[in-house]
Design an enzyme around this catalytic site. Structure first.
Site, PDB file in Angstrom:
ATOM      1  CE  LYS B  76      -3.964   2.085   2.411  1.00  0.00           C
ATOM      2  NZ  LYS B  76      -4.904   2.004   3.552  1.00  0.00           N
ATOM      3  CB  SER B 151      -8.383   3.843   2.705  1.00  0.00           C
ATOM      4  OG  SER B 151      -7.504   3.152   3.580  1.00  0.00           O
ATOM      5  CB  SER B 175      -8.826   1.049   5.506  1.00  0.00           C
ATOM      6  OG  SER B 175      -9.486   2.277   5.484  1.00  0.00           O
TER       7      SER B 175
END
Lengths: 95, 484
Positions: B76, B151, B175
């Site tokens: 990420k 997210s 998330s």
């Protein structure tokens, strides 16, 4: 709580955010609806409840007061152009 | 090769079926082939990946490898990667080449893993649909007109389309678990403090925790083994031994007590999703588990409390982005204040500005007690609900998300309806507990996630429970058409 244009301008200043005039009504609306959501908390009596700051109620760890980081100023300043003689350049603060 | 799990790929590397370089090239090729449509990566670090793969092949040849050596992974773009662009999905950091590695990245490097690239995400991890990214929205491989969740939407989409065998994510209010559910993956958010937050760009520091997106619980255990552990560079890292998370995977579930909170099956839950989740619970009953009805009476307060605490911490954390030392700086500032205000006004997107302003407001003079202190007290009530529940049961189950993946654009104009996407995941973050999402079926051809919440540091048990389910069901093996 419903926020108006003045409230949004005041908050934006506190947060040091430039917000265009035409965007202020939109923020006033969405911030007000978020605060309405948040105000569901008001229905609960929390008089004798201890606030919880950390999920495991842990305290900040202490360590010996010794230098643990080496100076990496040049390395860290390589990623910006706004430096001179090892200092960061910003607009003039004093005349 | 692309549909194999980490465990299977590690075996292939070990016996020499393929090299890490071949494996890495095949995933880089898939990214080239499919990611123009999905937009799951912000940066593909091809040269870096191939160099890491060749180094891994040398380690494997020398017999000096560990399980993750040579395994390609997606990271990420919230984790700082030394010498590689790290954006957090924001224009603010579009020019930011991180000068150091996050501890998580350091651990993967030490293990010899290969980084394919940095995945797309909601800006500063603020969003539930991956539509707030400066780099454009991410599409869900199961239906590209829908969102992948957020997210960590890029990580979820990349693994769902098998552009990477696994990926990292972070979870502040859901998330990892929500996008894992929406993309049909196994997602794990460990206990707060289990994995170091050092070098993981901060959103809400008392809630943020790194975790994994994988095809299986076994792979999640393999990654957690590498990622976990005490780090003196993170002041809230917990100093507690790291067990071998694969050790208990095979334990039978006889006598396991599963709590079903009535609040997670009430109004707001899509009926079809409820049915799929209930079938998964029934499967556990067949495996010898006992189902217990429980109550988490303050559940309805978790979203309101979260939207005070998380914005408050975000407004404080994001004050570091001032245009001075790194990140975006506006053109021709007329004075220092103008530089701060315009750099931040131009560098942050709308949702980030909204949350910073909510945070600044609830922390401002005269409002602290009514909002922030009140929310911290509610947080205690929510945490106490879980404590009481874990007196009676070993784990808690329910839906991860109230619905399957929704259409792109459906909620992007209504922040409050977007916030309610995380209604079942947020309480876990407020309490600091570990949680997982496991694929458990489909509704309208879209994946549904079963959420499993455990007691503090009980990740081994969660992984065991998920693994046993994956031994008797095949939902986790389903792949979206078009990416097979």
């Amino acid at each position: 709580m419903s926020l108006d244009k003045n409230d949004v301008e005041k908050i934006a200043h506190l947060a040091r955010l430039a917000i265009a005039d035409e965007d202020i009504p939109g923020y006033a609306g969405s911030l007000s609806s978020i605060l309405q959501l948040v105000e569901q908390m008001d229905a609960v009596d929390t008089k004798n409840v201890l606030p919880m700051a950390h999920p495991q109620d842990a305290h900040q760890r202490l360590r010996e007061d010794v230098v643990t980081e080496k100076n990496q100023r040049e390395h860290f300043q390589k990623i910006t152009e706004n430096v001179e003689n090892g200092l960061y350049l910003v607009p003039k603060v004093l005349d | 090769m692309h549909s194999k799990t980490i465990a299977e790929l590690a075996e292939g590397l070990k016996i020499g079926d393929f090299s890490s370089e071949e494996l890495t090239k095949s995933f880089l090729q898939r990214i080239k082939q499919y990611d123009a449509e999905l937009n799951s990566f912000i940066t593909v670090s091809e040269d870096h990946a191939l160099a890491q793969a060749r180094a891994a092949d040398e380690l494997i040849a020398k017999g000096a490898s560990s399980v993750l050596t040579g395994i390609p992974l997606a990271q990420k773009d919230i984790f700082c990667t030394n010498g590689i662009k790290t954006t957090c999905g924001s224009k603010m950091l579009d020019n930011f080449i991180a000068p150091y590695d996050a501890t998580v990245i350091h651990h993967f490097n030490q293990a010899g893993a290969v980084m394919l690239g940095k995945t797309n995400m909601d800006e500063f991890a603020m969003g539930s649909s991956n539509e707030t990214s400066f780099y454009g929205s991410v599409k869900n491989p199961w239906d590209t007109t829908t969102v992948p969740g957020g997210s960590s939407g890029g990580s979820a989409a990349a693994v769902a389309a098998r552009l990477a065998p696994a990926a990292t994510g972070t979870d502040t209010g859901g998330s990892i678990r929500q996008p894992a559910a929406l993309c049909g993956l196994t997602g794990l958010k460990p206990t707060y403090g289990r994995i170091s937050r050092y070098g993981m760009i901060a959103f809400a520091s008392s809630l943020d925790q790194a975790g994994t997106f994988t095809q299986t619980a076994e792979d999640s255990a393999l990654m957690l083994n590498v990622m976990s552990g005490f780090d003196e560079k993170d002041s809230t890292s917990v100093d507690k031994d790291v067990p071998d998370y694969t050790a208990n995977l095979s334990q039978p579930l006889n006598g396991l007590k599963i709590g079903l909170p009535k609040e997670y099956f009430g109004e707001g839950l899509n009926a079809d999703v409820a049915k799929v989740v209930e079938e998964a619970v029934a499967e556990y009953k067949k495996m010898g588990a006992e189902i217990v009805d429980i109550s988490l009476p303050n559940s309805h307060l978790s979203v309101p409390a979260y939207y005070v605490i998380a914005p408050a911490e975000c407004s404080s954390n994001l004050s570091r982005f001032d245009g001075v030392r790194f990140g975006y700086r506006c053109e021709d500032p007329k004075d220092l204040e103008d530089m701060y205000k315009r750099s931040r006004g131009e560098g942050f997107g709308e949702e980030v500005k909204r949350r910073i302003m909510i945070g600044a407001y609830v922390l401002s003079a005269g409002y602290y007690d009514a909002y922030y202190l009140k929310a911290q007290k509610i947080r205690r009530l929510i945490s106490d609900d879980f404590k009481a529940a874990f007196e009676k049961v070993d784990v808690i189950m329910g839906p991860t998300s109230p619905e399957v993946a929704f259409k792109a654009g459906e909620k992007s104009d209504d922040p409050v309806s977007m916030y309610l996407s995380d209604i079942y995941t947020i309480a876990t973050n407020l309490a600091g507990l570990p949680g997982m999402s496991v694929p458990c079926g489909f509704s309208n051809k879209m994946p549904v996630g079963l959420q499993i919440i455990g007691n503090y540091f009980d990740e081994s048990r969660l992984l065991n429970i998920a693994h046993q389910y994956q031994q008797t069901t095949g939902w986790h093996k389903q792949m979206p058409e078009g990416y097979k």
